[in-house]
Scaffold this motif. Structure first.
Motif, mmCIF file in Angstrom:
data_model
loop_
_atom_site.group_PDB
_atom_site.id
_atom_site.type_symbol
_atom_site.label_atom_id
_atom_site.label_comp_id
_atom_site.label_asym_id
_atom_site.label_seq_id
_atom_site.Cartn_x
_atom_site.Cartn_y
_atom_site.Cartn_z
ATOM 1 N N GLY A 81 4.392 -0.629 -4.339
ATOM 2 C CA GLY A 81 5.035 -0.217 -5.583
ATOM 3 C C GLY A 81 5.062 -1.314 -6.630
ATOM 4 O O GLY A 81 5.937 -1.348 -7.494
ATOM 5 N N GLY A 82 4.100 -2.244 -6.566
ATOM 6 C CA GLY A 82 4.049 -3.351 -7.524
ATOM 7 C C GLY A 82 2.946 -3.159 -8.556
ATOM 8 O O GLY A 82 2.162 -2.211 -8.481
ATOM 9 N N SER A 83 2.895 -4.085 -9.520
ATOM 10 C CA SER A 83 1.918 -3.954 -10.602
ATOM 11 C C SER A 83 0.626 -4.723 -10.326
ATOM 12 O O SER A 83 -0.443 -4.318 -10.768
ATOM 13 C CB SER A 83 2.519 -4.430 -11.927
ATOM 14 O OG SER A 83 2.874 -5.797 -11.843
ATOM 15 N N HIS A 84 0.717 -5.872 -9.639
ATOM 16 C CA HIS A 84 -0.457 -6.707 -9.396
ATOM 17 C C HIS A 84 -0.429 -7.247 -7.971
ATOM 18 O O HIS A 84 0.618 -7.696 -7.506
ATOM 19 C CB HIS A 84 -0.495 -7.917 -10.328
ATOM 20 C CG HIS A 84 -0.593 -7.584 -11.784
ATOM 21 N ND1 HIS A 84 0.485 -7.148 -12.516
ATOM 22 C CD2 HIS A 84 -1.638 -7.642 -12.639
ATOM 23 C CE1 HIS A 84 0.105 -6.936 -13.768
ATOM 24 N NE2 HIS A 84 -1.179 -7.227 -13.874
ATOM 25 N N CYS A 85 -1.590 -7.271 -7.342
ATOM 26 C CA CYS A 85 -1.690 -7.788 -5.977
ATOM 27 C C CYS A 85 -2.771 -8.857 -5.914
ATOM 28 O O CYS A 85 -3.785 -8.759 -6.607
ATOM 29 C CB CYS A 85 -2.039 -6.636 -5.019
ATOM 30 S SG CYS A 85 -2.495 -7.166 -3.368
ATOM 31 N N THR A 86 -2.534 -9.878 -5.118
ATOM 32 C CA THR A 86 -3.552 -10.886 -4.837
ATOM 33 C C THR A 86 -3.848 -10.848 -3.336
ATOM 34 O O THR A 86 -2.940 -10.997 -2.521
ATOM 35 C CB THR A 86 -3.052 -12.298 -5.237
ATOM 36 O OG1 THR A 86 -2.832 -12.311 -6.646
ATOM 37 C CG2 THR A 86 -4.068 -13.369 -4.880
ATOM 38 N N ILE A 87 -5.110 -10.630 -2.996
ATOM 39 C CA ILE A 87 -5.528 -10.619 -1.594
ATOM 40 C C ILE A 87 -5.822 -12.051 -1.154
ATOM 41 O O ILE A 87 -6.484 -12.801 -1.882
ATOM 42 C CB ILE A 87 -6.794 -9.746 -1.409
ATOM 43 C CG1 ILE A 87 -6.512 -8.297 -1.814
ATOM 44 C CG2 ILE A 87 -7.323 -9.821 0.029
ATOM 45 C CD1 ILE A 87 -5.511 -7.569 -0.948
ATOM 46 N N LEU A 88 -5.334 -12.426 0.012
ATOM 47 C CA LEU A 88 -5.518 -13.790 0.505
ATOM 48 C C LEU A 88 -6.102 -13.746 1.918
ATOM 49 O O LEU A 88 -6.032 -12.711 2.585
ATOM 50 C CB LEU A 88 -4.184 -14.530 0.467
ATOM 51 C CG LEU A 88 -3.689 -14.726 -0.985
ATOM 52 C CD1 LEU A 88 -2.188 -14.748 -1.068
ATOM 53 C CD2 LEU A 88 -4.295 -15.985 -1.581
ATOM 54 N N GLY A 89 -6.649 -14.868 2.351
ATOM 55 C CA GLY A 89 -7.450 -14.902 3.574
ATOM 56 C C GLY A 89 -6.706 -14.591 4.861
ATOM 57 O O GLY A 89 -7.293 -14.104 5.821
ATOM 58 N N THR A 90 -5.404 -14.877 4.904
ATOM 59 C CA THR A 90 -4.584 -14.560 6.087
ATOM 60 C C THR A 90 -3.182 -14.185 5.609
ATOM 61 O O THR A 90 -2.818 -14.457 4.456
ATOM 62 C CB THR A 90 -4.421 -15.784 7.028
ATOM 63 O OG1 THR A 90 -3.738 -16.821 6.311
ATOM 64 C CG2 THR A 90 -5.743 -16.313 7.536
ATOM 65 N N GLY A 91 -2.401 -13.633 6.518
ATOM 66 C CA GLY A 91 -0.998 -13.379 6.197
ATOM 67 C C GLY A 91 -0.267 -14.686 5.917
ATOM 68 O O GLY A 91 0.572 -14.771 5.025
ATOM 69 N N LEU A 92 -0.627 -15.720 6.663
ATOM 70 C CA LEU A 92 0.035 -17.009 6.453
ATOM 71 C C LEU A 92 -0.290 -17.587 5.074
ATOM 72 O O LEU A 92 0.576 -18.180 4.425
ATOM 73 C CB LEU A 92 -0.350 -17.988 7.577
ATOM 74 C CG LEU A 92 0.285 -19.367 7.493
ATOM 75 C CD1 LEU A 92 1.806 -19.294 7.389
ATOM 76 C CD2 LEU A 92 -0.112 -20.215 8.708
ATOM 77 N N ALA A 93 -1.533 -17.403 4.614
ATOM 78 C CA ALA A 93 -1.872 -17.848 3.246
ATOM 79 C C ALA A 93 -1.032 -17.089 2.228
ATOM 80 O O ALA A 93 -0.632 -17.637 1.198
ATOM 81 C CB ALA A 93 -3.362 -17.637 2.981
ATOM 82 N N ALA A 94 -0.734 -15.826 2.537
ATOM 83 C CA ALA A 94 0.088 -15.018 1.622
ATOM 84 C C ALA A 94 1.556 -15.449 1.658
ATOM 85 O O ALA A 94 2.320 -15.157 0.739
ATOM 86 C CB ALA A 94 -0.036 -13.537 1.969
ATOM 87 N N VAL A 95 1.958 -16.149 2.723
ATOM 88 C CA VAL A 95 3.287 -16.771 2.775
ATOM 89 C C VAL A 95 3.264 -18.073 1.965
ATOM 90 O O VAL A 95 4.161 -18.361 1.170
ATOM 91 C CB VAL A 95 3.696 -17.073 4.243
ATOM 92 C CG1 VAL A 95 4.950 -17.934 4.314
ATOM 93 C CG2 VAL A 95 3.888 -15.773 5.022
ATOM 94 N N ALA A 96 2.202 -18.869 2.170
ATOM 95 C CA ALA A 96 2.151 -20.220 1.604
ATOM 96 C C ALA A 96 1.941 -20.223 0.092
ATOM 97 O O ALA A 96 2.611 -20.976 -0.629
ATOM 98 C CB ALA A 96 1.028 -21.010 2.287
ATOM 99 N N VAL A 97 1.033 -19.385 -0.407
ATOM 100 C CA VAL A 97 0.676 -19.457 -1.828
ATOM 101 C C VAL A 97 1.874 -19.141 -2.748
ATOM 102 O O VAL A 97 2.136 -19.896 -3.683
ATOM 103 C CB VAL A 97 -0.569 -18.581 -2.138
ATOM 104 C CG1 VAL A 97 -0.784 -18.433 -3.638
ATOM 105 C CG2 VAL A 97 -1.803 -19.185 -1.479
ATOM 106 N N PRO A 98 2.649 -18.081 -2.498
ATOM 107 C CA PRO A 98 3.819 -17.853 -3.366
ATOM 108 C C PRO A 98 4.847 -18.981 -3.294
ATOM 109 O O PRO A 98 5.440 -19.344 -4.312
ATOM 110 C CB PRO A 98 4.419 -16.545 -2.832
ATOM 111 C CG PRO A 98 3.309 -15.878 -2.094
ATOM 112 C CD PRO A 98 2.450 -16.975 -1.546
ATOM 113 N N LEU A 99 5.041 -19.560 -2.099
ATOM 114 C CA LEU A 99 5.990 -20.682 -1.994
ATOM 115 C C LEU A 99 5.521 -21.837 -2.875
ATOM 116 O O LEU A 99 6.309 -22.427 -3.618
ATOM 117 C CB LEU A 99 6.117 -21.141 -0.536
ATOM 118 C CG LEU A 99 6.978 -20.248 0.365
ATOM 119 C CD1 LEU A 99 6.767 -20.604 1.836
ATOM 120 C CD2 LEU A 99 8.462 -20.372 -0.001
ATOM 121 N N LEU A 100 4.222 -22.134 -2.828
ATOM 122 C CA LEU A 100 3.703 -23.243 -3.625
ATOM 123 C C LEU A 100 3.644 -22.882 -5.107
ATOM 124 O O LEU A 100 3.692 -23.747 -5.973
ATOM 125 C CB LEU A 100 2.321 -23.667 -3.114
ATOM 126 C CG LEU A 100 2.283 -24.090 -1.636
ATOM 127 C CD1 LEU A 100 0.900 -24.566 -1.241
ATOM 128 C CD2 LEU A 100 3.324 -25.167 -1.337
#
Ligand SMILES: *Cc1c(COP(=O)(O)O)cnc(C)c1O
Length: 398
Positions: A81-100
């Motif tokens: 239900g969001g407006s924009h999505c970024t696909i990342l190489g792993t679930g962990l990368a999807a944890v790390a990138v927003p934190l950074l």
């Protein structure tokens, strides 16, 4: 697609139609696997302007993703239900990138004590080394409790609901109110909830999914997504992913697109089987407690009922304290149909001893008995029950 209401039946329809190729590739139903590094510009001026206009996207290089990535991003936006999505190489990368993306030196981060283990490791190692301090909090914190934890330099309140391994359901709307009143972003690992928790209706700013799990659904890919609901948050997130050189294979995106088309059916089947087995386990005398948010006995069942529209098939089993850790691992070892391994969300059942709670620092996660985690796959539920029965029957032999 028209705006769909909060409903399971409509969800199945949307999963069938979102992100289709349509007329773009000669009428074929699915997008192809589009691999590519170089993007060609019509002339140098266009390159200088940074805009090689391809179909409806601006592309400058393959790292921005191509048609296969963008189709999957459309589907994940539909799920979250969001407006924009970024696909990342792993679930962990999807944890790390927003934190950074939302933290820098001198900032403070709050993380639930029940957080996915590798997220804790990131906070304790790289983030700490870069001068970002993290406090681990009780996942069952209320609004006033969260308000008291937030400091002037708290920029991110990280959440994960239910928590990894121990399945505490967080009061996300209350946490988000406290965070937003003090200018902090709310990040959430929504992998367990998938579409059953609509993050942006509950105050989340960035929702993380390990697509490796039910979206992939076949234990054959690693992939993650970070979804936001504003252009501004998207630019922050996407630029961080780009600076860090994050990219996912289009082949894996294609497999995720294939997986997602059957996800509504798989999830429904697995969730029902999981609940049946959870109830069955709850009635076994060896079992002290089943950690499943959809069971009325779960301590935060009321929050699950209020905020979620359904469940997945991952939950915890606490044995009576009269049994030892060795007897618990003996039960897991005795299972014949359940594989022993990390990850979940595939078509096959899994079991693994729970250890994540042992490294906690905020004093939470003791459920008073040896604990293991179960993922229910697509096998016949009677066979899984029989397997669990023979493993539990043998507990005194361990
Ligand atoms: C598995 C998992 C991740 C990470 O996913 P990978 O694709 O395996 O890196 C993140 N969060 C949760 C809650 C998970 O269970």
């Amino acid at each position: 697609m028209p705006e769909a209401p909060h409903g399971k039946d409509r969800f199945a329809t949307r999963m069938s139609h979102a992100g289709r190729a349509g007329v773009k590739i000669h009428g074929f139903v699915n997008p192809g696997v589009h691999r590519g590094s170089t993007v060609l510009f019509p002339d140098c001026a266009a390159r200088k302007a940074g805009a090689a206009k391809r179909y409806d996207q601006f592309l400058t290089y393959g790292t921005q993703g191509g048609p296969t990535h963008h189709a999957l991003e459309d589907v994940i936006c539909e799920i979250e239900g969001g407006s924009h999505c970024t696909i990342l190489g792993t679930g962990l990368a999807a944890v790390a990138v927003p934190l950074l993306a939302w933290l820098k030196a001198g900032d403070h981060c709050l993380m639930p004590d029940s957080v996915y283990g590798p997220a804790r490791t990131l906070a304790d190692t790289l983030m700490k080394g870069w001068g970002i301090e993290t406090t681990f909090y009780d996942p069952c914190v209320d609004e006033a409790g969260m308000a008291a934890l937030i400091r002037p330099n708290t920029k991110v309140v990280y959440t994960e609901s239910p928590g990894s391994h121990t399945f505490e359901v967080q009061d996300i709307p209350a946490i988000a109110r406290a965070a937003h009143a003090r200018g902090a972003k709310v990040l959430m690992d929504n992998t367990w909830g998938i579409h059953h928790f609509q993050p942006f209706r509950h105050g989340v700013d960035c929702s993380i999914q390990a697509l490796t799990k039910y979206v992939g659904g076949h234990s054959d890919i690693l992939l993650g997504s970070a979804t936001v609901n504003s252009e501004e948050d998207h630019l922050t997130l996407r630029s961080t992913a780009s600076i860090l050189g994050q990219y996912a294979s289009p082949d894996d995106c294609w497999l995720a697109l294939r997986g997602v088309r059957t996800m509504a059916v798989r999830l429904k089947e697995q969730a029902e089987a999981g609940l049946r087995i959870a109830r069955w386990l709850e009635a076994r005398e060896e079992v002290k407690q089943v950690l499943h948010p959809a069971l009325p006995s779960h301590p935060q069942h009321h929050l699950w009922q209020r905020d979620f529209t359904g469940t997945c098939s991952l939950f915890g089993v606490v044995l009576h304290p009269r049994y030892s850790q060795e007897q618990m691992t003996g039960v897991v070892d005795a299972l014949r149909l359940f594989g022993i391994g990390a990850s979940w969300g595939g078509f096959e059942s899994l079991a693994i001893p729970t250890t994540g709670n042992l490294s906690r620092t905020a004093g939470t996660g003791d459920f008073g008995g040896p604990t293991f985690r179960i993922h229910i796959g697509l096998e016949a539920v009677e066979d899984l029950e029989a397997d669990l029965a023979q493993a539990l029957d043998g507990i005194m032999r361990n």
